[in-house]
Scaffold this motif. Structure first.
Motif, PDB file in Angstrom:
ATOM      1  N   ARG A   8     -23.429 -10.386 -12.751  1.00 52.18           N
ATOM      2  CA  ARG A   8     -22.873 -10.627 -14.083  1.00 52.18           C
ATOM      3  C   ARG A   8     -23.251  -9.503 -15.021  1.00 52.18           C
ATOM      4  O   ARG A   8     -24.425  -9.136 -15.134  1.00 52.18           O
ATOM      5  CB  ARG A   8     -23.419 -11.954 -14.616  1.00 52.18           C
ATOM      6  CG  ARG A   8     -22.995 -12.239 -16.038  1.00 52.18           C
ATOM      7  CD  ARG A   8     -23.588 -13.521 -16.527  1.00 52.18           C
ATOM      8  NE  ARG A   8     -23.105 -13.824 -17.884  1.00 52.18           N
ATOM      9  CZ  ARG A   8     -23.357 -14.950 -18.517  1.00 52.18           C
ATOM     10  NH1 ARG A   8     -24.067 -15.894 -17.933  1.00 52.18           N
ATOM     11  NH2 ARG A   8     -22.894 -15.142 -19.726  1.00 52.18           N
ATOM     12  N   LEU A   9     -22.268  -8.956 -15.707  1.00 50.53           N
ATOM     13  CA  LEU A   9     -22.523  -7.992 -16.765  1.00 50.53           C
ATOM     14  C   LEU A   9     -23.041  -8.769 -17.961  1.00 50.53           C
ATOM     15  O   LEU A   9     -22.401  -9.700 -18.441  1.00 50.53           O
ATOM     16  CB  LEU A   9     -21.241  -7.247 -17.136  1.00 50.53           C
ATOM     17  CG  LEU A   9     -21.326  -6.283 -18.306  1.00 50.53           C
ATOM     18  CD1 LEU A   9     -22.290  -5.132 -18.007  1.00 50.53           C
ATOM     19  CD2 LEU A   9     -19.943  -5.759 -18.641  1.00 50.53           C
ATOM     20  N   LEU A  10     -24.224  -8.414 -18.425  1.00 47.09           N
ATOM     21  CA  LEU A  10     -24.842  -9.146 -19.532  1.00 47.09           C
ATOM     22  C   LEU A  10     -24.327  -8.637 -20.880  1.00 47.09           C
ATOM     23  O   LEU A  10     -23.880  -7.493 -20.992  1.00 47.09           O
ATOM     24  CB  LEU A  10     -26.364  -9.006 -19.455  1.00 47.09           C
ATOM     25  CG  LEU A  10     -26.990  -9.682 -18.229  1.00 47.09           C
ATOM     26  CD1 LEU A  10     -28.473  -9.333 -18.119  1.00 47.09           C
ATOM     27  CD2 LEU A  10     -26.794 -11.181 -18.280  1.00 47.09           C
ATOM     28  N   PRO A  11     -24.377  -9.480 -21.914  1.00 45.04           N
ATOM     29  CA  PRO A  11     -23.826  -9.092 -23.217  1.00 45.04           C
ATOM     30  C   PRO A  11     -24.742  -8.200 -24.045  1.00 45.04           C
ATOM     31  O   PRO A  11     -24.649  -8.179 -25.268  1.00 45.04           O
ATOM     32  CB  PRO A  11     -23.590 -10.444 -23.901  1.00 45.04           C
ATOM     33  CG  PRO A  11     -24.589 -11.353 -23.310  1.00 45.04           C
ATOM     34  CD  PRO A  11     -24.766 -10.888 -21.879  1.00 45.04           C
ATOM     35  N   TRP A  12     -25.619  -7.486 -23.399  1.00 43.55           N
ATOM     36  CA  TRP A  12     -26.481  -6.534 -24.095  1.00 43.55           C
ATOM     37  C   TRP A  12     -26.690  -5.343 -23.187  1.00 43.55           C
ATOM     38  O   TRP A  12     -26.388  -5.376 -22.004  1.00 43.55           O
ATOM     39  CB  TRP A  12     -27.821  -7.161 -24.493  1.00 43.55           C
ATOM     40  CG  TRP A  12     -28.605  -7.750 -23.356  1.00 43.55           C
ATOM     41  CD1 TRP A  12     -29.361  -7.080 -22.421  1.00 43.55           C
ATOM     42  CD2 TRP A  12     -28.689  -9.127 -23.000  1.00 43.55           C
ATOM     43  NE1 TRP A  12     -29.926  -7.950 -21.529  1.00 43.55           N
ATOM     44  CE2 TRP A  12     -29.529  -9.223 -21.859  1.00 43.55           C
ATOM     45  CE3 TRP A  12     -28.153 -10.297 -23.520  1.00 43.55           C
ATOM     46  CZ2 TRP A  12     -29.832 -10.428 -21.247  1.00 43.55           C
ATOM     47  CZ3 TRP A  12     -28.462 -11.497 -22.913  1.00 43.55           C
ATOM     48  CH2 TRP A  12     -29.290 -11.555 -21.782  1.00 43.55           C
ATOM     49  N   THR A  13     -27.187  -4.261 -23.763  1.00 45.85           N
ATOM     50  CA  THR A  13     -27.452  -3.046 -22.985  1.00 45.85           C
ATOM     51  C   THR A  13     -28.949  -2.828 -22.884  1.00 45.85           C
ATOM     52  O   THR A  13     -29.736  -3.423 -23.620  1.00 45.85           O
ATOM     53  CB  THR A  13     -26.795  -1.815 -23.643  1.00 45.85           C
ATOM     54  OG1 THR A  13     -27.321  -1.665 -24.958  1.00 45.85           O
ATOM     55  CG2 THR A  13     -25.285  -1.962 -23.702  1.00 45.85           C
ATOM     56  N   GLY A  14     -29.306  -1.927 -21.988  1.00 42.59           N
ATOM     57  CA  GLY A  14     -30.705  -1.568 -21.804  1.00 42.59           C
ATOM     58  C   GLY A  14     -31.160  -0.587 -22.873  1.00 42.59           C
ATOM     59  O   GLY A  14     -30.385  -0.201 -23.762  1.00 42.59           O
ATOM     60  N   GLU A  16     -31.585   2.544 -22.914  1.00 39.54           N
ATOM     61  CA  GLU A  16     -30.852   3.800 -22.992  1.00 39.54           C
ATOM     62  C   GLU A  16     -29.357   3.577 -23.211  1.00 39.54           C
ATOM     63  O   GLU A  16     -28.556   4.491 -23.055  1.00 39.54           O
ATOM     64  CB  GLU A  16     -31.090   4.611 -21.721  1.00 39.54           C
ATOM     65  CG  GLU A  16     -32.547   5.009 -21.534  1.00 39.54           C
ATOM     66  CD  GLU A  16     -32.800   5.706 -20.218  1.00 39.54           C
ATOM     67  OE1 GLU A  16     -31.851   5.884 -19.426  1.00 39.54           O
ATOM     68  OE2 GLU A  16     -33.956   6.073 -19.972  1.00 39.54           O
ATOM     69  N   GLY A  17     -28.975   2.340 -23.541  1.00 39.95           N
ATOM     70  CA  GLY A  17     -27.569   2.030 -23.763  1.00 39.95           C
ATOM     71  C   GLY A  17     -26.788   1.769 -22.488  1.00 39.95           C
ATOM     72  O   GLY A  17     -25.572   1.634 -22.531  1.00 39.95           O
ATOM     73  N   LYS A  18     -27.491   1.700 -21.362  1.00 40.49           N
ATOM     74  CA  LYS A  18     -26.811   1.445 -20.092  1.00 40.49           C
ATOM     75  C   LYS A  18     -26.574  -0.056 -19.920  1.00 40.49           C
ATOM     76  O   LYS A  18     -27.333  -0.876 -20.432  1.00 40.49           O
ATOM     77  CB  LYS A  18     -27.650   1.978 -18.930  1.00 40.49           C
ATOM     78  CG  LYS A  18     -27.791   3.479 -18.939  1.00 40.49           C
ATOM     79  CD  LYS A  18     -28.586   3.966 -17.761  1.00 40.49           C
ATOM     80  CE  LYS A  18     -28.715   5.479 -17.808  1.00 40.49           C
ATOM     81  NZ  LYS A  18     -29.518   5.986 -16.695  1.00 40.49           N
TER      82      LYS A  18
END
Length: 124
Positions: A8-14, A16-18
């Motif tokens: 699942r693609l989560l609704p936030w980034t890491g 570094e914006g990844k």
């Protein structure tokens, strides 16, 4: 399908914006947290649409208000897009193999359409 096949693609980034992904069955704490965050993001996007409509209808805005509105709409659209991509990726694959078949009418359908077009319209 194993747990590693469900991502699942989560609704936030890491940091570094990844993009961040979650592998699992969708029943854990992080899945519920992601569900809640998606709901909040969608709710805020809806409120922002209402606000944008009010600003545009008033026809009395400053350049700063338009700039802020554009920044907020861009952020909201990015969140909604991420949610759509995430949810779309988790949909089951279609049961049919030939997606082009959906766009092409069958020969029988074409013949029925020609017959229907040749029939006079009766008015009562």
């Amino acid at each position: 399908m194993s747990l590693t096949d469900t991502v699942r693609l989560l609704p936030w980034t890491g940091p570094e914006g990844k993009p961040c992904y979650l592998a699992g069955d969708g029943a854990g704490f992080l899945s519920r947290l992601a569900d809640n965050m998606e709901a909040a993001q969608l709710g805020l996007a809806g409120e922002l649409i209402d606000e944008a409509q009010q600003v545009l209808e008033s026809r009395a805005w400053t350049p700063g208000e338009l700039h802020l509105l554009t920044v907020q709409l861009t952020e909201a659209l990015g969140n909604v897009h991420r949610i759509a991509v995430s949810r779309g990726a988790r949909l089951p694959a279609p049961a049919y193999d030939d997606l082009d078949a959906l766009d092409k009418p069958d020969e029988e359908d074409e013949e029925d359409d020609r017959l229907d077009a040749a029939q006079p319209v009766q008015r009562g």
